[in-house]
Design a protein around this motif. Structure first.
Motif, PDB file in Angstrom:
ATOM      1  N   ALA A 224       0.821  -1.211   0.000  1.00 23.95           N
ATOM      2  CA  ALA A 224       0.000   0.000   0.000  1.00 23.95           C
ATOM      3  C   ALA A 224       0.854   1.261   0.000  1.00 23.95           C
ATOM      4  N   LEU A 225       2.041   1.184   0.599  1.00 28.45           N
ATOM      5  CA  LEU A 225       2.919   2.350   0.617  1.00 28.45           C
ATOM      6  C   LEU A 225       3.360   2.749  -0.783  1.00 28.45           C
TER       7      LEU A 225
ATOM      8  N   LYS B 136       3.273   7.077  -4.704  1.00 30.24           N
ATOM      9  CA  LYS B 136       3.127   7.552  -6.079  1.00 30.24           C
ATOM     10  C   LYS B 136       2.097   8.670  -6.180  1.00 30.24           C
ATOM     11  N   SER B 137       0.988   8.518  -5.493  1.00 28.27           N
ATOM     12  CA  SER B 137      -0.043   9.549  -5.522  1.00 28.27           C
ATOM     13  C   SER B 137       0.459  10.839  -4.874  1.00 28.27           C
ATOM     14  N   LEU B 138       1.115  10.704  -3.721  1.00 24.79           N
ATOM     15  CA  LEU B 138       1.660  11.879  -3.045  1.00 24.79           C
ATOM     16  C   LEU B 138       2.712  12.573  -3.899  1.00 24.79           C
ATOM     17  N   ALA B 139       3.526  11.795  -4.604  1.00 22.15           N
ATOM     18  CA  ALA B 139       4.575  12.375  -5.436  1.00 22.15           C
ATOM     19  C   ALA B 139       3.981  13.283  -6.508  1.00 22.15           C
ATOM     20  N   ILE B 140       2.927  12.820  -7.158  1.00 20.91           N
ATOM     21  CA  ILE B 140       2.288  13.614  -8.211  1.00 20.91           C
ATOM     22  C   ILE B 140       1.646  14.862  -7.630  1.00 20.91           C
TER      23      ILE B 140
ATOM     24  N   THR C 208       9.660  15.611  -2.724  1.00 21.89           N
ATOM     25  CA  THR C 208       9.790  14.294  -3.325  1.00 21.89           C
ATOM     26  C   THR C 208       9.291  13.228  -2.350  1.00 21.89           C
ATOM     27  N   VAL C 209       8.706  12.181  -2.931  1.00 22.73           N
ATOM     28  CA  VAL C 209       8.181  11.076  -2.131  1.00 22.73           C
ATOM     29  C   VAL C 209       8.604   9.775  -2.798  1.00 22.73           C
ATOM     30  N   ASN C 210       9.364   8.974  -2.076  1.00 28.19           N
ATOM     31  CA  ASN C 210       9.884   7.734  -2.643  1.00 28.19           C
ATOM     32  C   ASN C 210       9.838   6.593  -1.630  1.00 28.19           C
ATOM     33  N   CYS C 211       9.958   5.397  -2.155  1.00 32.24           N
ATOM     34  CA  CYS C 211      10.009   4.197  -1.314  1.00 32.24           C
ATOM     35  C   CYS C 211      11.351   3.497  -1.465  1.00 32.24           C
ATOM     36  N   ILE C 212      11.792   2.916  -0.381  1.00 37.25           N
ATOM     37  CA  ILE C 212      12.905   1.968  -0.422  1.00 37.25           C
ATOM     38  C   ILE C 212      12.332   0.587  -0.141  1.00 37.25           C
ATOM     39  N   ASN C 213      12.397  -0.281  -1.134  1.00 39.28           N
ATOM     40  CA  ASN C 213      11.882  -1.649  -0.982  1.00 39.28           C
ATOM     41  C   ASN C 213      13.008  -2.515  -0.436  1.00 39.28           C
ATOM     42  N   LEU C 214      13.042  -2.613   0.862  1.00 43.57           N
ATOM     43  CA  LEU C 214      14.153  -3.287   1.519  1.00 43.57           C
ATOM     44  C   LEU C 214      13.972  -4.795   1.516  1.00 43.57           C
TER      45      LEU C 214
END
Length: 227
Positions: free
Chosen positions: A144-145, A150-154, A162-168
């Motif tokens: 869900a993150l 992605k929505s927040l980034a736009i 900037t809004v990004n994820c780190i897929n650890l």
């Protein structure tokens, strides 16, 4: 200013200590239960699932919150096959990992938008794409993150936020500590790199996203080639 959720242990604690030692920026870490002894003056006790607590923190410090980097490390898991799971335990994972992350982002975004600057880094997980039995609530919250980010980034890209994820993947810190040694060795054997993620690589990735203006709405796979 750097704000880190889930900063009392694991990755969050490592990042807080690293930023305190390596930068001149103000660093604040959120914790839920036990206050760490190291750098204890940097910690604030907040239940991020309680929006009123988050908003109270923001309102009390609004005049000093500037050039914010928000790093969302807070996360819990619940191990159970879904058909045997306790609904309240399942929901608690969603409340912490997703709703709690939303609460702090929602409360800080107006300040970031006014200042025309913000860096939001959410920690997702390899399990969002790698089928793993017994952790459906955790996998759902981490997947869900991606959509949230992605929505927040736009919504905020034009304001230098900037809004990004780190897929650890599987790191040397965090929940791996709960895994028995024989299972840990099996996990490592599945990672093409042949090792768990070093904490320093997590810090490097966070700093990369903090200092790069043109990456937003992205998910960086930090998993040693596992996916």
């Amino acid at each position: 200013m750097i704000i880190i959720t889930g900063a009392s242990r694991g990755i969050g604690q490592f990042l807080l200590k690293s930023f305190v030692d390596q930068t001149n920026e103000e660093v604040i870490g959120f914790y839920m239960n036990t206050k760490p002894k190291d750098h204890d003056e940097k910690y604030v006790q907040i239940d991020i699932t309680d929006l009123s607590q988050v908003e109270s923190f923001i309102n009390d410090r609004e005049n000093v919150l500037k050039d914010i980097t928000l790093i969302n490390c807070a996360g819990i898991t619940y191990n159970s096959f879904t058909h045997k799971s306790e609904p309240e335990q399942w929901r608690k994972v969603i409340d912490t990992n997703l709703i709690g992350t939303y609460n702090i982002i929602r409360s800080l975004l107006p300040i970031m938008r006014t200042q025309k600057f913000g860096r939001i880094i959410n920690f997702s997980s390899v399990v969002a794409v790698k089928p793993t039995p017994g952790i459906s609530s955790y996998a759902a919250s981490k997947a869900a993150l991606w959509g949230l980010s992605k929505s927040l980034a736009i919504e905020n890209a034009a304001l230098n936020i900037t809004v990004n994820c780190i897929n650890l993947g599987y790191s040397e810190l965090g929940m791996i500590e709960m895994v028995p040694e024989e299972f840990k060795n099996n996990i490592i054997s599945q990672v093409p790199a042949g090792i768990l993620c070093p904490p320093e690589d997590i810090l490097r990735t966070v700093n990369y996203l903090r200092t790069t203006q043109y990456i937003t709405g992205s998910s960086i796979d930090l998993n040693g080639g596992l996916t």
